[in-house]
Design an enzyme around this catalytic site. Sequence first.
Site, short mmCIF file in Angstrom:
data_model
loop_
_atom_site.label_atom_id
_atom_site.label_comp_id
_atom_site.label_asym_id
_atom_site.label_seq_id
_atom_site.Cartn_x
_atom_site.Cartn_y
_atom_site.Cartn_z
N LYS A 49 0.69 -1.08 -0.09
CA LYS A 49 0.05 -0.10 -0.02
C LYS A 49 1.06 1.21 0.10
O LYS A 49 1.60 1.60 0.91
CB LYS A 49 -0.91 0.20 1.42
CG LYS A 49 -1.91 1.22 1.25
CD LYS A 49 -2.87 1.01 2.50
CE LYS A 49 -3.68 2.26 2.67
NZ LYS A 49 -4.59 2.32 3.50
N ARG B 123 -10.54 10.94 2.05
CA ARG B 123 -10.57 11.50 3.07
C ARG B 123 -11.74 12.39 3.49
O ARG B 123 -12.23 12.39 4.65
CB ARG B 123 -9.30 12.67 3.01
CG ARG B 123 -7.85 12.09 2.66
CD ARG B 123 -7.18 11.64 3.90
NE ARG B 123 -6.34 10.43 3.70
CZ ARG B 123 -5.04 10.46 3.16
NH1 ARG B 123 -4.28 11.79 3.05
NH2 ARG B 123 -4.23 9.51 3.11
N ARG C 263 1.25 10.24 5.55
CA ARG C 263 1.48 8.73 6.03
C ARG C 263 2.74 8.06 5.68
O ARG C 263 2.74 6.93 5.53
CB ARG C 263 0.23 7.81 5.71
CG ARG C 263 -0.90 8.23 5.89
CD ARG C 263 -2.14 7.22 5.73
NE ARG C 263 -3.46 7.64 5.62
CZ ARG C 263 -4.25 8.09 6.65
NH1 ARG C 263 -3.69 8.28 7.80
NH2 ARG C 263 -5.38 8.48 6.30
N GLU D 183 7.21 -6.56 1.20
CA GLU D 183 6.17 -6.71 2.06
C GLU D 183 4.78 -7.84 1.66
O GLU D 183 4.47 -8.43 2.58
CB GLU D 183 5.17 -5.33 1.55
CG GLU D 183 5.85 -4.17 2.19
CD GLU D 183 5.70 -3.92 3.94
OE1 GLU D 183 5.22 -4.69 4.42
OE2 GLU D 183 6.25 -2.71 4.31
N LYS E 112 -2.14 -1.48 -3.95
CA LYS E 112 -3.15 -0.70 -3.76
C LYS E 112 -2.37 0.86 -3.62
O LYS E 112 -1.22 0.83 -2.99
CB LYS E 112 -4.08 -0.44 -2.21
CG LYS E 112 -4.64 0.78 -2.18
CD LYS E 112 -5.46 0.67 -0.73
CE LYS E 112 -6.27 2.03 -0.49
NZ LYS E 112 -6.65 1.88 0.81
N SER F 82 -10.03 5.76 -4.41
CA SER F 82 -11.02 7.09 -4.43
C SER F 82 -10.57 8.01 -5.55
O SER F 82 -11.49 8.60 -6.54
CB SER F 82 -11.23 7.62 -3.19
OG SER F 82 -10.01 7.99 -2.69
N TYR G 234 -15.08 1.24 -6.64
CA TYR G 234 -16.29 2.14 -6.56
C TYR G 234 -17.66 1.84 -7.74
O TYR G 234 -18.76 2.12 -7.63
CB TYR G 234 -16.11 3.28 -6.21
CG TYR G 234 -15.54 3.61 -4.86
CD1 TYR G 234 -15.80 3.35 -3.54
CD2 TYR G 234 -14.03 3.74 -5.09
CE1 TYR G 234 -15.02 3.55 -2.50
CE2 TYR G 234 -13.15 3.78 -4.05
CZ TYR G 234 -13.61 3.61 -2.80
OH TYR G 234 -12.99 3.76 -1.49
#
Length: 323
Positions: free
Chosen positions: A193, A203, A214, A230, A245, A271, A310
């Site tokens: 990610k 957000r 982050r 990872e 992602k 998003s 989505y």
Amino acid sequence: MERPRRLRTSPAMRALVSETRIHPRDLVLPLFVKEGATEPIAIASMPGVVQHSEESLATAVREAAELGLGGVMLFGVPATRDAVGSGAVDPEGILNRAIRIAKDAAAGRTVVMADVCLDEFTDHGHCGVLDAAGEVDNDATNALYRTMAVAQAQAGVDVVAPSGMMDGQVAEIREALDEAGFTGVAILAYSAKYASAFFGPFREAVDSQLKGDRRTYQMDPANAREGLREADLDLLEGADMIMVKPAMSYLDVLRQVADRSSVPVAAYQVSGEYAMIEAAAANGWIDREAAIMESLIGIKRAGADVILTYFAAEVASKVAQQK
Ligand code: PBG
């Protein structure tokens, strides 16, 4: 002369030789549920996506099941927040309530998944708790993820999806679930990610309080090899499925992860990827439906077995109509 065009002569011929197809069961629909909402609330940066009320959530999950979607991924939007994200572990917290509602509506017909991460629940908006220096504390965060995952399992979740990028989070969650007797609850690990600008509209979707970024826990977009590391670690720690992602800017990572994974691989069309297609289409700059299908075909062709998008419900109803 070789004539590859022979296989492109008609819609039927092209359909016959199509290497990549989207099936409703490949798709997972992310759903937001807002505490205290009495009706769905629009998200300006994600036209067509809403923050659900508990009632409209049930309807959306029933629709997802009827469309034959692979699953739904739940995110909670709490009314109040604190430094340690207490709402995440509260059995009456919005996400745990949503899980119970979704499980009931799904009635076994579609898989119910939930985000294991604190960012929606903390007043500082980070994915974990902070130490005295204000840094995200890896091991203290994992202790909370353990409790959060068990609370979700108690609410009936089928799959927990840790997305906070803490080291060791998958092993910790697996151990906690097993100790609590939830050996049958699966883990979909957000393995690779990236710290992405494409999470921007999310957000707004979760009323995030984050200031700053982050980058001390999510990955640097420059690093593909680290994404493989990872993924390998999450497989060793017992992940049942792993994820890359965002999707579109990381299709190379997705392909490499898919090539070495012994478990199903998911990709998340996030998003910002959704918002870009909607915004360009709203301006008349691209063909919306064609762009949606091309984006999803690209993700599947790159190796995704499962796609979080989505657009899931819309695409599922469209492919169901195709002959
Ligand atoms: C963390 C989480 C995020 C998304 C999914 N899980 C936000 C983040 O890490 O900043 C982003 C999904 C999207 O942008 O569609 N709870």
